[in-house]
Design a protein around this motif. Structure first.
Motif, PDB file in Angstrom:
ATOM      1  N   LEU A 568       0.827  -1.203   0.000  1.00 30.29           N
ATOM      2  CA  LEU A 568       0.000   0.000   0.000  1.00 30.29           C
ATOM      3  C   LEU A 568       0.862   1.254   0.000  1.00 30.29           C
ATOM      4  N   VAL A 569       1.878   1.286   0.870  1.00 30.55           N
ATOM      5  CA  VAL A 569       2.747   2.461   0.956  1.00 30.55           C
ATOM      6  C   VAL A 569       3.504   2.653  -0.354  1.00 30.55           C
ATOM      7  N   ARG A 571       2.590   1.742  -3.350  1.00 31.34           N
ATOM      8  CA  ARG A 571       1.678   2.201  -4.404  1.00 31.34           C
ATOM      9  C   ARG A 571       1.322   3.676  -4.229  1.00 31.34           C
ATOM     10  N   LEU A 572       1.066   4.086  -2.988  1.00 32.10           N
ATOM     11  CA  LEU A 572       0.742   5.492  -2.741  1.00 32.10           C
ATOM     12  C   LEU A 572       1.937   6.395  -3.010  1.00 32.10           C
ATOM     13  N   THR A 575       2.206   7.661  -6.499  1.00 32.29           N
ATOM     14  CA  THR A 575       1.117   8.494  -7.008  1.00 32.29           C
ATOM     15  C   THR A 575       1.605   9.923  -7.213  1.00 32.29           C
ATOM     16  N   ILE A 578       2.159  13.064  -4.401  1.00 33.45           N
ATOM     17  CA  ILE A 578       2.452  12.577  -3.051  1.00 33.45           C
ATOM     18  C   ILE A 578       3.969  12.463  -2.901  1.00 33.45           C
ATOM     19  N   VAL A 581       4.920   8.985   2.238  1.00 38.82           N
ATOM     20  CA  VAL A 581       3.832   8.133   2.728  1.00 38.82           C
ATOM     21  C   VAL A 581       4.361   7.294   3.880  1.00 38.82           C
ATOM     22  N   THR A 627       7.233  12.019   7.359  1.00 44.22           N
ATOM     23  CA  THR A 627       5.969  12.399   6.725  1.00 44.22           C
ATOM     24  C   THR A 627       5.213  13.426   7.558  1.00 44.22           C
TER      25      THR A 627
END
Length: 721
Positions: A568-569, A571-572, A575, A578, A581, A627
């Motif tokens: 998840l991290v 992939r984000l 983005t 961004i 993350v 972050t």
């Protein structure tokens, strides 16, 4: 006709009145006639004398009839005549207000603000503090809480119960006819290809709905067999969720719905507006506690409510509970020294800490209404100066004082009615706006709205405002002292000493109340300014957060949890837009951190009765501090070298460093979560982070330590979800 002749002629005309009337009002009427005759010029004098003669002839006949007809005075007026007089007063008052629209609009708007503010605040106070809870015999409901005093090593004014504590109290209480348990949670509804959705739910005991005196709209609630470990997977839906998610499907009963990846049978739907324990509760599941193996007394995750037994008040129930707590302390001294249960009325529990703020706000808006009424009274009194002669002449011509007062009050009542109606609309809009801004901060927000109580309060406030701003000016304006009135009118345009003293009193009251409100507003503004100047400990600019909770059935192993978050991290992070993350169990200003005990290598743990070593445990991923923009004031951040195979690392905040390592540099020291016995569970302090206000800007930072999610199996903390 000369002035002297006209005066003599008027005195002759006065003979038409009864003697008593002439003795009371003759001199005043003569003085007024002389003044008006002197003001008239030329042919207008003759016309004035003619009109005066006609008026005196008519009023003298009426006055003689009124005075000589004792029977008419003693006989109550007929209802029709009284209503006719009131209608005449209403018509006359409306005509006067229509001639002065600016005055009417100003008064109505001013009253609307005062009445609307009071009605809005009262509606919230009534809905939160006064109105009974929406359950049968709600005055008998109580909440059961645990408490940790400093003697226990902790200091928690209210805390959840452990399963053994709940079972013991349920079995040994006689003051409560029933005790129910619940545990709020989150549930994933649906699954692959079924639009999964995360909603708030609650695991509840089978008797929760019976304790609250609530029956399902359709179907049934849980049976005792379904509460046993290994029981059938069943659920009960809220009415709103049944409508929104399932379209109000009448065949919902018996349907299998995936909950947390497990097919679960819907057995019931609760009535509309029932959403306990949270306003956002959508589903209920069985709370399964094995009486033979309920777990430890130190694991607190159960919330409890009870219903007082018939004939038992809360004082007796508390006395019984004290006896039980003494027995627990004797049987379990290591757990129940400084730790006990207490009960309080459920309505009081729901209101919580918002009660003083609401009562203070109600008092403040009450002051606003008083200021508004004083201001309007001053305006009405000033306006009444122009009508002084009218009232005096009406009185001189025989109008009773109560009739003059009624005329003034009718006018004030029309203004108050219009102001109250507009104020009610403003109050309704104000309540909706407050709920829309922050519904979570107002208990029972879903129950607030326009109801008969709100309408009655607006009506009562309107009636009270008539008395406050209309009665005294009406009484003062209804004194038929013609001679004094004319003398004051010829000398001044501001009224006599009596009226000036009255207005000065109104101004003094306005100033006094305004000073109180200004002081309170100043203190609130100062507090708000100080709140804005508080350093949160992180950079909020550009931060976006989301809540994720993985179902344990789908992600039972820590390795799968780690794999999910790593993907998840990654992939984000790819983005566009961004730049950083990370993930963690704590989001600043919205934290619900758990407090875990720890031990320090080389130091003996606190003895029984001493304050325990504990701090907020925050499980994070690499990049957490970067972050959020939280600085590490000493040591380093988590890095690539900190993985599942390396020696566990931990970063503590400055508060924890000052409190527990005041005599030495904590970097390089080792700490371990209490309960972990493996040598590999020791975590090395690699850095000290800046303090972050985790709960709110008003709450001072508390001790906290941060360790990596990937190292949880080694630190024996269990997988994060």
């Amino acid at each position: 006709m000369t002035a002297r002749c006209a005066a003599l002629f008027f005195r002759v005309l006065l003979r038409a009145y009864p003697r008593g009337f002439r003795e009371t009002y003759g001199d005043d009427m003569g003085a007024l006639f002389d003044q008006r005759y002197a003001e008239a010029q030329g042919g207008r004098r003759a016309a004035f004398v003619l009109r005066t003669s006609i008026n005196i002839a008519a009023t003298a006949i009426a006055e003689r009839y009124r005075r000589t007809s004792a029977h008419a005075r003693r006989t109550p007026r007929k209802k029709g005549r009284s209503m006719s007089g009131l209608l005449n007063d209403l018509t006359y008052a409306c005509r006067l207000l229509r001639r002065q629209p600016g005055f009417a609009i100003f008064v109505v708007l001013t009253l609307a603000v005062g009445i609307g503010a009071n009605t809005a605040v009262f509606s919230i106070v009534n809905g939160v503090l006064l109105r009974p809870l929406p359950y049968g015999e709600s005055e008998r409901l109580v909440r059961v809480w645990g408490r940790f005093d400093p003697e226990s090593g902790f200091d928690f004014p209210e805390f959840s119960l452990s399963a053994p504590e709940y079972l013991d109290y349920q079995q040994h209480t006689t003051g409560l006819e029933a005790v129910a348990a619940f545990s709020p949670n989150s549930v994933t509804v649906g699954g692959p290809g079924a639009d999964p959705e995360r909603v708030h739910g609650a695991a509840v005991s089978a008797n929760l709905f019976a304790v609250l005196r609530v029956s399902p709209a359709i179907g049934r609630t849980f049976s005792q067999d379904e509460m046993k470990p290994g029981g059938a997977p069943v659920t009960v839906l809220s009415h709103g969720y049944w409508q929104s998610r399932f379209g109000g499907d009448p065949t919902i009963l018996g349907r299998s719905v995936p909950l947390n990846g497990l097919g679960t049978t819907v057995i019931g739907v609760m009535p509309d507006e029932f959403m306990y324990p949270r306003p956002t509760t959508r589903v209920w599941l069985p709370l399964r506690i094995d009486p033979a193996n309920p777990g430890g007394r130190s694991s607190h995750s159960i919330h409890a409510i009870g219903r007082l037994a018939p004939g038992v008040d809360i004082v007796a129930a508390r006395a019984e509970l004290q006896t039980l707590m003494a027995d627990w302390k004797a049987r379990f001294p290591t757990v129940h020294t400084g730790h006990y249960l207490f009960i309080r009325p459920m309505l009081e529990d729901v209101a919580g800490t918002i009660r003083p703020a609401l009562l203070l706000l109600l008092a403040a808006t009450g002051f606003v209404l008083l200021i508004v009424c004083a201001n309007v009274a001053s305006i009405v009194l000033a306006r009444g100066e122009a009508r002084t002669r009218e009232m005096a002449i009406r009185g001189a011509l025989g109008a009773e004082r109560r009739r003059l007062i009624r005329l003034s009050l009718v006018e004030s009542g029309i203004l108050a009615l219009a102001g109250g109606t507009l104020g009610l609309a403003l109050a309704q809009a104000g309540v909706k706006a407050l709920i829309a801004i922050d519904p979570a901060s107002i208990p029972r927000a879903t129950e607030l709205g326009l109801d008969y109580g709100m309408v009655l309060f607006a009506a009562a406030a309107s009636i009270a405002s008539v008395g406050l701003f209309g009665l005294l000016p009406a009484i003062r304006g209804a004194r038929p002292d013609l001679q004094t009135t004319l003398r004051q009118a010829s000398l001044s345009t501001t009224g006599g000493p009596g009226r000036q003293y009255f207005r000065q009193g109104l101004v003094a009251m306005e100033v006094a109340l305004s000073v109180l409100l200004v002081l309170g507003a100043g203190l609130m503004l100062r507090s708000f300014t100080r709140l804005l100047s508080v350093e949160p400990g992180f950079r909020p600019e550009g931060l976006v957060s989301a809540t994720i909770s993985l179902p344990q059935r789908t992600y039972p192993e820590a390795e799968r949890v780690e794999t999910f978050y790593a993907a998840l991290v990654a992939r984000l992070a790819g983005t566009p837009g961004i730049v950083s993350v990370s993930a963690g169990t704590s989001v600043p200003l919205w934290s619900d951190q758990g407090v875990w005990d720890f031990e320090i290598e080389g130091r003996p743990r606190p003895a029984a009765g001493q304050t325990a070593w504990n701090a907020s445990a925050v499980i994070v991923r690499p990049g957490y501090f970067e972050t959020l923009g939280v600085p590490v004031v000493r040591g380093r951040f988590f890095g690539p070298q900190d993985d599942a195979r390396s020696q566990p690392a931990v970063i503590i905040n400055e508060v924890m460093a000052r409190k527990f390592f005041a005599d030495a540099d904590p970097v390089g020291r080792r700490v371990r979560i209490v309960g972990a016995t493996s040598p590999d569970a020791w975590m090395t302090v690699v850095g000290i982070s800046g303090d972050v206000r985790a709960e709110s800007l008003e709450t001072e930072p508390a001790p906290a330590y941060h360790f990596l999610q990937s190292q949880l199996p080694r630190t024996n903390g269990g997988p994060a979800r």
